[in-house]
Every structure is written in structure tokens, then in C-alpha cells.
Scaffold this active site. Structure first.
Site, PDB file in Angstrom:
ATOM      1  N   GLY A 212       0.776  -1.511  -0.087  1.00  0.00           N
ATOM      2  CA  GLY A 212      -0.408  -0.451   0.062  1.00  0.00           C
ATOM      3  C   GLY A 212       0.597   1.537  -0.275  1.00  0.00           C
TER       4      GLY A 212
ATOM      5  N   GLY B 148      -0.955   7.783   0.800  1.00  0.00           N
ATOM      6  CA  GLY B 148      -0.863   8.898   1.018  1.00  0.00           C
ATOM      7  C   GLY B 148      -0.409   9.103   3.319  1.00  0.00           C
ATOM      8  CB  VAL B 149      -0.773   6.678   5.710  1.00  0.00           C
ATOM      9  CG1 VAL B 149       0.009   5.859   6.885  1.00  0.00           C
ATOM     10  CG2 VAL B 149      -2.055   6.912   6.584  1.00  0.00           C
TER      11      VAL B 149
ATOM     12  N   GLY C 169     -13.086  18.275   5.435  1.00  0.00           N
ATOM     13  CA  GLY C 169     -12.480  16.786   5.649  1.00  0.00           C
ATOM     14  C   GLY C 169     -12.564  16.115   6.658  1.00  0.00           C
TER      15      GLY C 169
ATOM     16  CE  LYS D 297      -9.601   5.087  15.335  1.00  0.00           C
ATOM     17  NZ  LYS D 297      -9.983   6.770  15.557  1.00  0.00           N
TER      18      LYS D 297
END
EC number: 1.1.1.3
Length: 350
Positions: free
Chosen positions: A9, A12-13, A211, A229
Site C-alpha cells: 500500500g 497518503g500514509v 475533510g 479502537k
């Protein structure tokens, strides 16, 4: 220590972490003895490239920015292109897999298969994907231990804010009897805007414009993101088997301005909290809106900020607050995991 890294992958990260490698190279080497070498990238949309001696990070980032595909990386002797993710994990010479694919949090796939395959091939993993930790923590942790590899997932709860490592290291020796926190910045932002007089619909629309919220905000506003989480915190910090689906979950979609105003008149605030309690060896967890006194530390957390409180038998209540999202912050969470892995592997290095 030379560390060969493969990105599974490269959105963005992943790109944020690659930039940190490039920008912090000298500091990482001087301060931590860490020399990260990116040998492979495999992305379902951007293609794949591998070179056993390493890729030029700046060239890689420029190629992606200009063309959208890593396969436009300049040809050279020994360069391979087109490998899928599992082939990259199995056949590359990477020591560390950075797993940052787009993953369905409800199934944990494809990240679970990527992580499992890496461990089976003796490779360590860092990831920001919540699904594998929330759904398969015990299986994958056991597999990592059997294969003597590292698994880092700090970024799965509060991005670059150390919600998992801090209690394990800095609060060692305490019995943590309760964990409660604002684990979703989108819903906290919406509730903050409603306190200013906006309707739920108006606050959600503004969150989407900025966003903070997706076009489909269901995972945030229904509490599902916070529930995953909460499951991670319960399994990792409370050492309990609890599935995310077994955690009672209620979101904020029924919140009204009238409820907010009633709370304010009583000097209280509504917050969407993940709460885990341990009593007589039993662990229970919930995610739901809770009415807090205005002087409660969590009541003062406004906007898209996250916060978590650990109730400790020796240290008392300890609160940690910080950003719960953001590309740089999430990329940083991966870097911290990698630095800690390096520290474990080479403890004589600072």
C-alpha cells in the site's frame, strides 16, 4: 542498523512515512542507529516495483506524484515490476513490511492475510489498519511470537499519539482499572459545533467540508470507528478476549440541539466515549454518548482532538491527548514503531 522495508500500500500514509525516511535519514542514523532502505512498493492502484539493493525514495515519490504509478520508476539492472502484494511479501528481501493498504475494517482484509503471510515468512510488520488488531489480535500476536518477529500497530487508535505504548512503558507497574476516551475526532468536532448552536446536520456538513468526515460518515457517527479502537485497547491493554461486535455501540445520530442545551444548562457536556472497565477480573466495554460534568477533563476536549484517560491504582488518573488522524501524524506512528523495533533489536544503540 540497515533495515530493508517493503510498502504494501502506498497511499497518503505510506508516502508520508517515505517522506519522513528521506527527510530524517541523518537524524535516524545518528540518534537511533537506524538506516531504513525501501526495497519494494506494491499497491493495487499504483503498481509495484522492487530492487533488492533499494529504491531512491525521492525518485519514487516524484514518480508517483507525476504519473500516479510506481511502475514508471526508471529501469535499471535488477529492478522488478508488477509483483502483487503477497509475492512482494514472500519474495522480496525486506525485513520489515509496512502494511498500509485500503482494508475493509469489518473483515480486516486484505491486511490480515498480508500480516499473517509476513509473519509466516519471518518478516516483521508495522500497520495502521485497525481491522487486523480489532478482529485477529490474539492469533496474529501469537504467530508473531512463534516466528520471533515484531508487530507494531501504535497508529490504530490515536494515530501519532501513543495511546498504546505509553501505558505499557511509562505506566508499567500500575493496574489499569478503567480506560475511557474520545477516540473519534469527527464526532467530537460535530458535538463541539452543536454546542455552538448548529444542528446535527449543519455540523456534519461542516465536518465533511473540512475533510473530518467522509462522504459516507456512517463509521464515525454511528460509533463503529470508536468501537474498533475500544476493542484494540481492551485486547491489548486489558489482556481480554473481546470482539468489537460484542461491544455495545451507540453513535451520535440521535443527538439534538435541545439535548446539548439541556446539558449546558446543567453544567454538563455530551461526549462520545469508548469506555473499558475491569472489576473482579471481568472486563466490560461500551461506546456511547455520555453526559460529563463540565469540570471532567474529557469535557474540555473540543474539536477534532482525541483524548484518553487511564485510571491507575498507583498513578491515579492519567490523561493523554493529541491528534487522532492526519497523514503526517499517522506516518509518524509507523516511524515510532519502527524505531522501537530497532531499539529492541539493537539495545546497545541509543
Amino acid at each position: 542498523m540497515l533495515m530493508k522495508i517493503a510498502f504494501i500500500g502506498f497511499g497518503g500514509v505510506g508516502q508520508a512515512l517515505a517522506k519522513l525516511f528521506a527527510e530524517q535519514r541523518n537524524k535516524l542514523k545518528d540518534d537511533y542507529g537506524l538506516d531504513p532502505i525501501v526495497v519494494a512498493v506494491s499497491d493495487v492502484m499504483k503498481g509495484a516495483v522492487y530492487h533488492p539493493e533499494g529504491l531512491d525514495i525521492n525518485e519514487l515519490l516524484n514518480v508517483v506524484k507525476e504519473t500516479g504509478s510506481v511502475e514508471n520508476y526508471p529501469d535499471q539492472a535488477g529492478l522488478m515490476k508488477g509483483w502483487d502484494s503477497l509475492t512482494t511479501i514472500k519474495q522480496s528481501n525486506a525485513d520489515m513490511i509496512v502494511e498500509v493498504t485500503f482494508t475493509d475494517v469489518k473483515t480486516g482484509q486484505p491486511a490480515i492475510d498480508h500480516i499473517r503471510t509476513a509473519f509466516e515468512h519471518g518478516k516483521s510488520v508495522v500497520t495502521t489498519n485497525k481491522g487486523p488488531v480489532a478482529l485477529s489480535y490474539r492469533e496474529l500476536a501469537s504467530l508473531a511470537e512463534r516466528n520471533n518477529v515484531f508487530w507494531g500497530f501504535e497508529g490504530t487508535v490515536m494515530s501519532g499519539t501513543p495511546a498504546l505504548r505509553m501505558p505499557v512503558t511509562s505506566l508499567a507497574g500500575n493496574d489499569i482499572t478503567e480506560i475511557k476516551g474520545i477516540l473519534n475526532g469527527t464526532t467530537n468536532y460535530i458535538l463541539t459545533e452543536m454546542e455552538k448552536g448548529k444542528s446535527y446536520e449543519e455540523a456534519l456538513q461542516k465536518a465533511q467540508e473540512l475533510g473530518y468526515a467522509e462522504a459516507d460518515p456512517t463509521s464515525d457517527v454511528e460509533g463503529y470507528d470508536a468501537r474498533y479502537k475500544t476493542a484494540i485497547l481492551a485486547n491489548y491493554l486489558m489482556d481480554t478476549k473481546i470482539a468489537s461486535d460484542d461491544i455495545y455501540c451507540e453513535g451520535i445520530t440521535n443527538m439534538t440541539v435541545e439535548k446539548i442545551e439541556e446539558a449546558k444548562s446543567a453544567n454538563k457536556k455530551w461526549k462520545l466515549l469508548g469506555r473499558i472497565t475491569k472489576e473482579n477480573g471481568q472486563v466490560k466495554a461500551t461506546v456511547k454518548p455520555e453526559l460529563l460534568d463540565a469540570d471532567d477533563p474529557l469535557a474540555s476536549i473540543n474539536g477534532a482532538t482525541n483524548a484518553i484517560v487511564y485510571e491507575c491504582d498507583l498513578a491515579g488518573p492519567i490523561m493523554l491527548t493529541g491528534a487522532g488522524a492526519g497523514l503526517i501524524e499517522t506516518g509518524y506512528s509507523l516511524l515510532i514503531d519502527i524505531i522501537n523495533y530497532q531499539r529492541q533489536s539493537a539495545p546497545t544503540n541509543r
